[in-house]
Design an enzyme around this catalytic site. Structure first.
Site, short mmCIF file in Angstrom:
data_model
loop_
_atom_site.label_atom_id
_atom_site.label_comp_id
_atom_site.label_asym_id
_atom_site.label_seq_id
_atom_site.Cartn_x
_atom_site.Cartn_y
_atom_site.Cartn_z
N LEU A 177 -27.72 -14.30 -9.51
CA LEU A 177 -27.02 -13.17 -8.99
C LEU A 177 -26.19 -13.40 -10.16
CD1 LEU A 177 -25.17 -11.30 -7.31
CD2 LEU A 177 -24.34 -13.65 -6.52
N HIS B 233 -3.34 -16.16 -2.86
CA HIS B 233 -4.34 -15.71 -3.38
C HIS B 233 -4.46 -16.76 -3.07
CE1 HIS B 233 -2.39 -12.73 -5.25
NE2 HIS B 233 -0.63 -13.36 -5.39
N ASP C 29 -7.82 -6.96 -2.93
CA ASP C 29 -7.10 -6.84 -2.38
C ASP C 29 -6.22 -7.34 -1.11
OD1 ASP C 29 -4.31 -6.00 -2.88
OD2 ASP C 29 -4.63 -3.92 -1.84
C1 IPE Z 1 -5.35 -4.40 -7.87
O1 IPE Z 1 -5.02 -4.66 -6.97
C2 IPE Z 1 -5.99 -5.39 -8.77
C3 IPE Z 1 -6.50 -6.36 -8.49
C4 IPE Z 1 -7.24 -6.46 -6.53
C5 IPE Z 1 -6.36 -7.71 -9.57
P1 IPE Z 1 -2.95 -4.62 -7.13
O2 IPE Z 1 -2.72 -4.60 -5.59
O3 IPE Z 1 -2.22 -4.91 -7.86
O4 IPE Z 1 -3.19 -2.57 -6.77
P2 IPE Z 1 -1.96 -1.72 -6.55
O5 IPE Z 1 -1.15 -2.06 -7.73
O6 IPE Z 1 -1.81 -1.47 -5.17
O7 IPE Z 1 -2.85 0.02 -6.73
C1 IPE Z 2 -4.69 -8.67 -4.72
O1 IPE Z 2 -3.79 -8.76 -4.04
C2 IPE Z 2 -4.86 -10.35 -5.95
C3 IPE Z 2 -4.30 -9.74 -6.63
C4 IPE Z 2 -3.99 -8.63 -7.54
C5 IPE Z 2 -3.92 -10.45 -8.30
P1 IPE Z 2 -2.49 -8.24 -3.68
O2 IPE Z 2 -1.34 -9.31 -4.46
O3 IPE Z 2 -2.25 -7.21 -4.48
O4 IPE Z 2 -1.63 -8.38 -2.35
P2 IPE Z 2 -0.55 -6.99 -1.42
O5 IPE Z 2 -1.13 -5.62 -2.08
O6 IPE Z 2 0.24 -7.54 -2.50
O7 IPE Z 2 -0.94 -7.48 0.22
MG MG Z 3 -2.21 -5.15 -4.15
#
Ligand code: IPE
Ligand code: IPE
Ligand code: MG
Length: 243
Positions: free
Chosen positions: A126, A32, A15
């Site tokens: 792995l 990303h 995240d």
């Molecule tokens: C969780 O992250 C999903 C992934 C990392 C793929 P999100 O950014 O979507 O989670 P929430 O919605 O903040 O809980």
């Molecule tokens: C996690 O990073 C990746 C996915 C959920 C695909 P985010 O896109 O949720 O990044 P933040 O939380 O907005 O910084």
């Molecule tokens: Mg996020």
């Protein structure tokens, strides 16, 4: 019962990509893309440290609710990553598996995921599991559906459905249970990632945003894990006696 210094199975909620990009005044998709390097770093780190299984949360069943543009960019990124990274993963002895409801993806992406899984199926260094369109509740529900179908076929008595039996239908049933659950990006929540599989995992949260996560960050998480006392319901004294 005692903690081994290196976890056998690590699961990571990757995240913080969006915030990483925002801090650089760039679109979220830039974050990303930048996250791909961190994936290479943790794969490398796990190979070096002898971790058996690594499960990465790449796209949740809830992430479809993001703007179309972002979802589209993520799908593009998955396609590109599959094209570019599989050769190297294969050479490194990595077995790739995608977990989640793959039926939701377009035919081309699905085909490439299946080809990559088949190609690397014999690798043993792995196990790299990538969770896409995955939800922990979905996983439990699909296992329950399998159990119900076995009952309907007359192959299983309802009374015979216990934790071990149901667990056998969950994703990753053939791999060790998750020892260490890591979430980057500062949020302290599970967000419907693995639920069943993290029942006794040690949880580790870091403010580091995913694109900045590297082998040193992984090593710190593993060091932290090695200091924990895993008791599995026992008392500290019992655990001390069993070493
Ligand atoms: C969780 O992250 C999903 C992934 C990392 C793929 P999100 O950014 O979507 O989670 P929430 O919605 O903040 O809980
Ligand atoms: C996690 O990073 C990746 C996915 C959920 C695909 P985010 O896109 O949720 O990044 P933040 O939380 O907005 O910084
Ligand atoms: Mg996020």
């Amino acid at each position: 019962m005692t903690t081994s210094p290196v976890p056998r199975h690590i699961a990571i909620v990757m995240d913080g990509n969006g915030r990483w990009a925002k801090a650089r005044l760039r679109p979220r998709s830039f974050g990303h893309s930048a996250g791909r390097k961190a994936v290479r770093e943790v794969v490398e780190g796990c190979l070096r440290q002898g971790v058996e299984a690594l499960t990465l949360f790449a796209f949740s069943s809830e992430n479809w609710r993001r703007p179309d543009e972002e979802v589209g960019a993520l799908m593009e990124l998955f396609l590109r990553a599959l094209d570019k990274e599989v050769d190297e993963l294969h050479e490194q002895g990595v077995r790739l598996r995608f977990i989640g409801d793959l039926a939701a993806f377009n035919a081309e992406l699905r085909k490439r995921m299946e080809t990559a899984m088949a190609r690397t199926a014999g690798n043993r260094k792995l196990a790299l599991n990538v969770a896409v369109n995955y939800g922990g509740r979905w996983d439990i529900a699909q296992a329950a559906r399998e159990a119900a179908a076995a009952v309907a076929r007359g192959e299983l008595a309802p009374d015979a459905i216990d934790e071990a039996r149901l667990g056998g239908w969950m994703s990753l049933a053939d791999q060790p249970p998750v020892d260490l659950f890591i979430r980057t990006g500062g949020e302290v929540r599970v967000s419907n990632f693995l639920l069943w599989q993290i029942a006794y995992a040690e949880l580790y949260f870091t403010d580091t945003l995913w694109p900045d996560f590297d082998q040193a960050c992984l090593a710190r998480a593993i060091e932290d894990f090695a200091r924990r006392e895993r008791r599995f319901g026992l008392t500290g004294e019992q655990v001390a006696r069993s070493v």
